[in-house]
Write a protein that holds these residues in place. Structure first.
Motif, PDB file in Angstrom:
ATOM      1  N   MET A   1       0.833  -1.180   0.017  1.00  0.00           N
ATOM      2  CA  MET A   1       0.035   0.070  -0.115  1.00  0.00           C
ATOM      3  C   MET A   1       0.862   1.148  -0.169  1.00  0.00           C
ATOM      4  SD  MET A   1      -2.828   1.479   0.007  1.00  0.00           S
ATOM      5  CE  MET A   1      -3.833   3.003   0.524  1.00  0.00           C
ATOM      6  N   THR A   2       1.865   1.176   0.755  1.00  0.00           N
ATOM      7  CA  THR A   2       2.628   2.695   1.034  1.00  0.00           C
ATOM      8  C   THR A   2       3.592   2.655  -0.265  1.00  0.00           C
ATOM      9  OG1 THR A   2       4.270   1.282   2.068  1.00  0.00           O
ATOM     10  CG2 THR A   2       2.917   2.610   3.581  1.00  0.00           C
ATOM     11  N   TYR A   3       4.038   1.707  -0.938  1.00  0.00           N
ATOM     12  CA  TYR A   3       4.828   1.610  -2.168  1.00  0.00           C
ATOM     13  C   TYR A   3       3.920   2.554  -3.142  1.00  0.00           C
ATOM     14  CZ  TYR A   3       8.669  -0.740  -0.043  1.00  0.00           C
ATOM     15  OH  TYR A   3       9.730  -1.006   0.993  1.00  0.00           O
ATOM     16  N   LEU A   4       2.754   1.796  -3.276  1.00  0.00           N
ATOM     17  CA  LEU A   4       1.661   2.638  -4.451  1.00  0.00           C
ATOM     18  C   LEU A   4       1.700   3.941  -3.956  1.00  0.00           C
ATOM     19  CD1 LEU A   4      -0.322   2.003  -6.749  1.00  0.00           C
ATOM     20  CD2 LEU A   4      -1.963   1.554  -4.962  1.00  0.00           C
ATOM     21  N   ILE A   5       1.501   4.277  -2.941  1.00  0.00           N
ATOM     22  CA  ILE A   5       1.193   5.735  -2.493  1.00  0.00           C
ATOM     23  C   ILE A   5       2.683   6.520  -2.965  1.00  0.00           C
ATOM     24  CG2 ILE A   5       1.523   7.378  -0.497  1.00  0.00           C
ATOM     25  CD1 ILE A   5      -0.486   5.577   0.825  1.00  0.00           C
ATOM     26  N   TYR A   6       3.809   5.792  -2.727  1.00  0.00           N
ATOM     27  CA  TYR A   6       5.104   6.507  -3.101  1.00  0.00           C
ATOM     28  C   TYR A   6       5.086   6.779  -4.812  1.00  0.00           C
ATOM     29  CZ  TYR A   6       7.063   5.020   1.537  1.00  0.00           C
ATOM     30  OH  TYR A   6       7.083   4.863   2.753  1.00  0.00           O
TER      31      TYR A   6
END
Length: 262
Positions: A1-6
């Motif tokens: 999830m956080t990598y998609l946000i990045y």
């Protein structure tokens, strides 16, 4: 999830960098702060890491933006040279001061700053077509303020340099080009200061280099490079009065986000 946000953040930040000549820190810092708190980083370290990581990302977005704007002849390098040294001194000083400020204070300063700039831009959207003579002293004072403020807030400097250059009569496209060029030394010096100050801090997450969180850095830059070129291309197709109004609207959205949803 956080990598998609990045990755999505890279698209947005890169486009903003090319379009408005800003590093994208006004979006990068609050987004990274949300991610870092979600990942369980300590409250005291999260804001410093968001700012430091933002500056490291701006090294890449600014580099691509400078390349694109220079290719289109929109950077006045004589103006950049007149501002450069005070800018570097202010940036380094700001990085040293920031590392000694509390997390709560930094978040408040960031929010208030965004509000003030968005109001300023809304009240001053008139484009002055007559370029004014500007002294080296004034360039030096403004340059040092831009650098100091940018290092403390983790942004590229465009929110001061663009209104200042517009006030001095620079066309919006030229103001954006100069601002993009100034963002590169700001981000390099600022990143260096945050790495150095962070190396002395214990308890930082794994995969950190000082106050730079490397997974966020690499995630954002994967998509920011292409987006910066796209933003620069768009900036040369839009009329300058609409660009200025668009910049004001963008800042107001960030201001609302920082005040009510942080």
């Amino acid at each position: 999830m956080t990598y998609l946000i990045y990755l999505l953040l890279g698209v947005f930040a890169g486009t903003l960098s090319g379009l408005f000549g800003i590093g994208g820190g006004l979006v990068i810092v609050p987004t990274l702060l949300f991610c870092f708190k979600f990942l369980g980083f300590s409250a005291e370290n999260a804001i410093h890491m968001a700012i430091g990581t933002s500056l490291s990302i701006i090294v890449i977005t600014a580099s691509n933006s400078v390349y694109s704007h220079n290719k289109r002849g929109s950077i006045d390098w004589k103006v950049v040279k007149r501002i450069l040294i005070p800018l570097i001194i202010g940036t380094y000083a700001g990085g040293l001061v920031s590392s000694k400020l509390s997390a709560n204070f930094l978040e408040i300063v960031f929010s208030v700053y965004v509000v003030l700039v968005s109001i300023k831009m809304f009240l001053d959207v008139k484009v002055d077509k007559a370029q004014k003579e500007t002294s080296t002293l004034l360039y030096s004072i403004v340059g040092s303020i831009i650098g100091f403020k940018s290092a403390i807030l983790g942004i590229g400097g465009g929110t001061i340099s663009i209104p200042f250059l517009s006030w001095r009569g620079f066309p919006m496209k030229k103001a954006v080009g100069v601002s993009a060029a100034l963002g590169l030394p700001i981000s390099i010096v600022g990143t260096t200061s945050y790495i150095i100050s962070g190396l002395k801090v214990s308890g930082l997450p794994e995969q950190s280099l000082g106050y730079i969180y490397l997974p966020a850095f690499f995630g954002v830059i994967l998509t920011s490079s292409f987006s910066a070129h796209l933003g620069a291309k768009l900036s040369h197709k839009l009329p300058q009065d609409k660009m200025k109004k668009g910049f004001a609207i963008f800042l107001s959205i960030v201001a609302v986000k920082m005040i009510f949803f942080s």
